[in-house]
Design a protein around this motif. Structure first.
Motif, mmCIF file in Angstrom:
data_model
loop_
_atom_site.group_PDB
_atom_site.id
_atom_site.type_symbol
_atom_site.label_atom_id
_atom_site.label_comp_id
_atom_site.label_asym_id
_atom_site.label_seq_id
_atom_site.Cartn_x
_atom_site.Cartn_y
_atom_site.Cartn_z
ATOM 1 N N THR A 157 47.306 53.168 65.468
ATOM 2 C CA THR A 157 48.408 53.209 64.519
ATOM 3 C C THR A 157 47.786 53.034 63.156
ATOM 4 O O THR A 157 47.104 52.044 62.924
ATOM 5 N N VAL A 158 47.997 53.982 62.285
ATOM 6 C CA VAL A 158 47.329 53.923 60.993
ATOM 7 C C VAL A 158 48.297 53.514 59.878
ATOM 8 O O VAL A 158 47.940 52.758 58.975
ATOM 9 N N ALA A 159 49.544 53.954 59.973
ATOM 10 C CA ALA A 159 50.460 53.771 58.851
ATOM 11 C C ALA A 159 50.828 52.320 58.591
ATOM 12 O O ALA A 159 51.351 51.990 57.544
ATOM 13 N N ASN A 160 50.569 51.428 59.547
ATOM 14 C CA ASN A 160 50.926 50.032 59.293
ATOM 15 C C ASN A 160 49.778 49.243 58.662
ATOM 16 O O ASN A 160 49.861 48.029 58.524
ATOM 17 N N GLN A 161 48.731 49.942 58.274
ATOM 18 C CA GLN A 161 47.643 49.270 57.562
ATOM 19 C C GLN A 161 48.002 49.165 56.082
ATOM 20 O O GLN A 161 48.871 49.856 55.591
ATOM 21 N N LYS A 162 47.258 48.280 55.404
ATOM 22 C CA LYS A 162 47.500 48.113 53.963
ATOM 23 C C LYS A 162 46.453 48.893 53.162
ATOM 24 O O LYS A 162 45.306 49.002 53.580
ATOM 25 N N CYS A 163 46.869 49.347 51.992
ATOM 26 C CA CYS A 163 45.906 49.926 51.056
ATOM 27 C C CYS A 163 45.117 48.779 50.432
ATOM 28 O O CYS A 163 45.700 47.774 50.014
ATOM 29 N N SER B 117 41.737 50.788 61.404
ATOM 30 C CA SER B 117 42.987 50.402 62.078
ATOM 31 C C SER B 117 42.743 49.640 63.375
ATOM 32 O O SER B 117 43.455 48.705 63.699
ATOM 33 N N MET C 230 55.615 47.495 61.906
ATOM 34 C CA MET C 230 55.247 47.226 60.511
ATOM 35 C C MET C 230 55.075 48.558 59.789
ATOM 36 O O MET C 230 54.326 49.417 60.237
ATOM 37 N N GLU D 59 33.570 45.437 58.159
ATOM 38 C CA GLU D 59 34.332 44.700 59.170
ATOM 39 C C GLU D 59 33.520 44.599 60.447
ATOM 40 O O GLU D 59 32.948 45.581 60.897
ATOM 41 N N LYS E 187 31.539 51.665 58.275
ATOM 42 C CA LYS E 187 31.939 50.426 57.602
ATOM 43 C C LYS E 187 32.527 49.388 58.552
ATOM 44 O O LYS E 187 32.822 48.272 58.147
ATOM 45 N N TYR F 100 51.638 59.038 60.198
ATOM 46 C CA TYR F 100 51.848 57.664 60.638
ATOM 47 C C TYR F 100 50.912 57.297 61.787
ATOM 48 O O TYR F 100 50.362 56.215 61.826
ATOM 49 N N ASN G 19 40.452 37.603 60.535
ATOM 50 C CA ASN G 19 41.573 37.902 61.432
ATOM 51 C C ASN G 19 41.169 37.443 62.836
ATOM 52 O O ASN G 19 39.988 37.444 63.174
ATOM 53 N N SER H 150 42.496 45.694 63.459
ATOM 54 C CA SER H 150 43.572 44.773 63.122
ATOM 55 C C SER H 150 44.159 44.115 64.359
ATOM 56 O O SER H 150 44.106 42.918 64.522
ATOM 57 N N CYS I 72 39.463 50.167 52.931
ATOM 58 C CA CYS I 72 40.504 49.445 53.677
ATOM 59 C C CYS I 72 40.080 49.209 55.123
ATOM 60 O O CYS I 72 39.092 49.761 55.599
ATOM 61 N N GLN I 73 40.879 48.420 55.804
ATOM 62 C CA GLN I 73 40.551 48.031 57.175
ATOM 63 C C GLN I 73 40.628 49.219 58.143
ATOM 64 O O GLN I 73 41.535 50.031 58.055
ATOM 65 N N GLY J 75 51.732 51.717 51.770
ATOM 66 C CA GLY J 75 50.914 51.898 52.974
ATOM 67 C C GLY J 75 49.597 52.557 52.615
ATOM 68 O O GLY J 75 49.274 52.729 51.434
ATOM 69 N N PRO J 76 48.828 52.919 53.614
ATOM 70 C CA PRO J 76 47.548 53.568 53.330
ATOM 71 C C PRO J 76 47.728 54.924 52.649
ATOM 72 O O PRO J 76 48.772 55.570 52.824
#
Lengths: 47, 454
Positions: free
Chosen positions: A37-43, A27, B329, B149, B95, B409, B207, A30, A24-25, B335-336
């Motif tokens: 902030t980690v929790a607003n990333q997507k799996c 953090s 968000m 990335e 990565k 979080y 992005n 983004s 995943c990205q 989420g992760p």
């Protein structure tokens, strides 16, 4: 339930069992660059 | 571990270890405050006695039944079972890379952490050969990771646009051979955007981060050109054009708020009014002695502003006019994974920054701190001891994080901010912690408010 409304179905603990693939990205890539902030990333697998 | 709070008329209970979020009524809120696990089938007598002053026996029994059901389902007072994953907090493949293509800038923003673009190291541009060596480094060090990335960063990266294009072409030419998928991003101040550049970015960058602080007077007070004039009038039409042509949501207009605009909700709304629906406006992190710095004395005002913003966003969303505010968000279901949350941002381990000289640093914020240099892509040196140190900079290694309700979080905060303003990578910067916790409370409350609608 009369007294409680639960907002989510997922349990974070279950995500640990198959987690950590690292695809995943990162953090900071983004938008933040200054305030982690980690929790607003997507799996990656939920896309 | 439980975190419970009241906000905007909602009683919210977060079960930290499971991530369960519960909106409860008053009796249940008070009851949960009084309970200590492990729970049994019937409400403890002392708790029932205390509640009986306000509630009937039947109400107490019913509320306890609901609480106990969640407890049995492991989404309330759930145990911390994450210690078993601590051996996954080890050195990982690299990565992600922040590639500093220009240590120079055409703006002179007063709050710039990069000393107006040169990171205190003199103004210079990355040459294509060094850039390609950075790609080679990433191709090798990423080992079995497929998604890579690369963020083109500065200074202002568009001051070296030709090299950006060369590096993108080089990386793409290697994807098949190395079984990699490059995701490029670029962070720009917008001054040099024009149609060909916009089209290139929209084609190649997964992005794009477009810097702007909000209202004209707010932006132009800080984000100024070398002659002191503001940048707002130049960049807004360019950003609008880029976003219109882009036609998708993988971008951010991104601002910084300071002591000068503690009413930053107005800036968020202004950016939305300009036509942007992916917005990030973040607190400046700086030496507290500087005139624009945020300090602990500002916290009550900032908290109030986050609450105002949350309420305004709820209103917008209820009218079908919602937009994304980066720091609110939160996907409670997808989420992760917990492992990512435990590991944190990955700085110095999964993520590095490379300068125009080819020097490797743990992240863009460490650039220029010679003692944190990790090596060079020119001679393929890479300090694995430092890398291991950063791998351990997770929530189990940082002061106070293990016992904090927000740990899954924020994941331990920004290592660079911790070092610069709290004196140690492993000591969280308290001001940032407080802001993060407030944003989370607002983000979760917004979920409660939207669930109320459905």
């Amino acid at each position: 339930m009369k007294h409680i409304k639960t907002l989510n179905k997922a349990n974070l603990k279950k995500s640990a069992a198959k987690g950590g693939c690292g695809e995943c990205q990162a953090s900071c890539q983004s938008a933040c660059k200054t305030s982690c902030t980690v929790a607003n990333q997507k799996c990656e697998h939920a896309k | 571990m439980i975190h419970q709070y009241q906000l905007n008329g909602y009683n919210i209970v977060l079960d930290v270890n499971s991530g369960g979020v519960h909106v409860v009524d008053d009796i249940t809120y008070e009851m949960i405050q009084m309970l200590t696990p492990p729970l049994r089938g019937a409400c403890p007598k002392d708790v029932a006695d205390r509640l009986s002053e306000k509630y009937t026996k039947q109400e107490i029994a019913e509320a306890y039944h609901d609480v106990y059901t969640l407890y049995e389902n492991d989404i309330l007072f759930s145990d911390d079972e994450y210690e078993q994953f601590s051996d996954m907090m080890v050195s990982s493949p690299v990565k992600a890379m922040c590639l500093h293509v220009a240590h120079d800038c055409n703006l002179r923003c007063s709050y710039c952490f990069a000393s107006t673009g040169d990171f205190g190291e003199g103004r210079k541009l990355l040459d294509a050969e060094t850039g390609k060596k950075a790609i080679d480094f990433l191709l090798v060090q990423s080992k079995d990771r497929r998604n890579l990335e690369l963020d083109f960063f500065g200074g202002e990266p568009l001051m070296n646009f030709g090299v950006v294009k060369e590096i993108v072409a080089y990386a793409r030419s290697k994807e098949k051979e190395y079984h990699k998928n490059f995701r490029f991003t670029i962070t720009t101040n917008g001054m040099l955007l024009n149609d060909p550049v916009i089209d290139y970015i929209n084609q190649e960058m997964s992005n794009v981060v477009l810097s702007i602080d909000g209202r004209k007077e707010v932006n132009d007070r800080v984000r100024v050109r070398c002659d002191g004039s503001g940048s707002y009038d130049s960049i807004v039409p360019k950003y609008q054009r880029l976003v219109e042509k882009r036609g998708q949501d993988q971008y951010y207009v991104r601002g910084t708020f300071t002591k000068y605009n503690l009413d930053f909700a107005k800036d968020v709304m202004h950016l939305h009014e300009l036509g942007f629906d992916q917005v990030s406006v973040e607190p400046v992190v700086s030496d507290p002695k500087l005139p624009y710095a945020l300090t602990e004395a500002d916290l009550p005002r900032i908290f109030e502003e986050y609450e105002t913003l949350a309420r305004q966003l709820i209103e917008k969303r209820k009218k079908g006019e919602g937009f994304n505010f980066f720091h609110f968000m939160l996907d409670l279901d997808q989420g992760p994974c917990a492992i990512k949350r435990l590991r944190g941002c990955g700085c110095g381990n999964e993520y590095v920054a490379v300068t125009p000289d080819g020097d490797i640093y743990p992240c863009h914020q460490f650039v220029g701190m010679e003692e944190w240099k990790m090596g060079s892509v020119l001679d393929n040196t890479f300090d694995l001891k430092k890398k291991s140190y950063f791998a351990k900079a997770n929530i189990y290694g940082k002061e106070g994080c293990k016992d904090c309700w927000a740990k899954f979080y924020c994941s331990g905060g920004c290592n660079a901010n911790n070092l610069q303003y709290a004196g140690d990578v492993l000591r969280p910067h308290k001001l940032s912690c407080e802001l993060e916790k407030k944003r989370l409370e607002c983000a979760i409350m917004m979920k409660a408010a939207m669930a109320d609608e459905s």
